[in-house]
Design a protein around this motif. Structure first.
Motif, PDB file in Angstrom:
ATOM      1  N   LYS A  58     -51.279  89.296   4.141  1.00  0.00           N
ATOM      2  CA  LYS A  58     -52.585  89.959   4.096  1.00  0.00           C
ATOM      3  C   LYS A  58     -53.384  89.387   2.931  1.00  0.00           C
ATOM      4  N   LYS A  59     -54.687  89.286   3.107  1.00  0.00           N
ATOM      5  CA  LYS A  59     -55.572  88.841   2.044  1.00  0.00           C
ATOM      6  C   LYS A  59     -56.362  90.035   1.531  1.00  0.00           C
ATOM      7  N   HIS A  62     -59.166  87.390  -3.428  1.00  0.00           N
ATOM      8  CA  HIS A  62     -58.535  86.083  -3.612  1.00  0.00           C
ATOM      9  C   HIS A  62     -57.013  86.182  -3.630  1.00  0.00           C
ATOM     10  N   SER A  63     -56.484  87.365  -3.475  1.00  0.00           N
ATOM     11  CA  SER A  63     -55.039  87.569  -3.553  1.00  0.00           C
ATOM     12  C   SER A  63     -54.413  87.615  -2.168  1.00  0.00           C
ATOM     13  N   THR A  64     -53.188  87.130  -2.080  1.00  0.00           N
ATOM     14  CA  THR A  64     -52.417  87.163  -0.842  1.00  0.00           C
ATOM     15  C   THR A  64     -51.197  88.035  -1.073  1.00  0.00           C
TER      16      THR A  64
END
Length: 90
Positions: A58-59, A62-64
């Motif tokens: 999941k995004k 800017h983080s996954t």
């Protein structure tokens, strides 16, 4: 407060051992680094697994993130090791 005490307090706040609280929903999300550590693979390998669709991510901005249940699913789908036939020479 002295400069030394301020530095110590700041270091304690950034402690890598502290874990963010689990959301009230009970779902646990792992960062890419945490998921790679759980699977014992590199970040590059984790990115390839996500790119191939072997692992869902999941995004958020800017983080996954990878759900902990997704990591468990991937591990459970790995093939079982077959025992060697008895009497085989190495």
């Amino acid at each position: 407060m002295t400069a030394k005490k301020r530095r110590q307090r700041k270091m304690l706040q950034k402690s890598p051992r502290s874990q963010p609280p689990v959301p009230a929903t009970g779902l646990k999300f792992l960062t890419r680094k945490e998921a790679a550590r759980e699977l014992r693979v590199s970040l590059a390998t984790l990115d390839r697994m996500i790119g191939r669709g072997q692992l869902k991510a999941k995004k958020h901005g800017h983080s996954t993130f990878v759900m902990a249940t997704e990591v468990e699913r991937y591990i459970n789908e790995l093939p079982d090791l077959q025992p060697r036939a008895s009497g085989d020479a190495r």
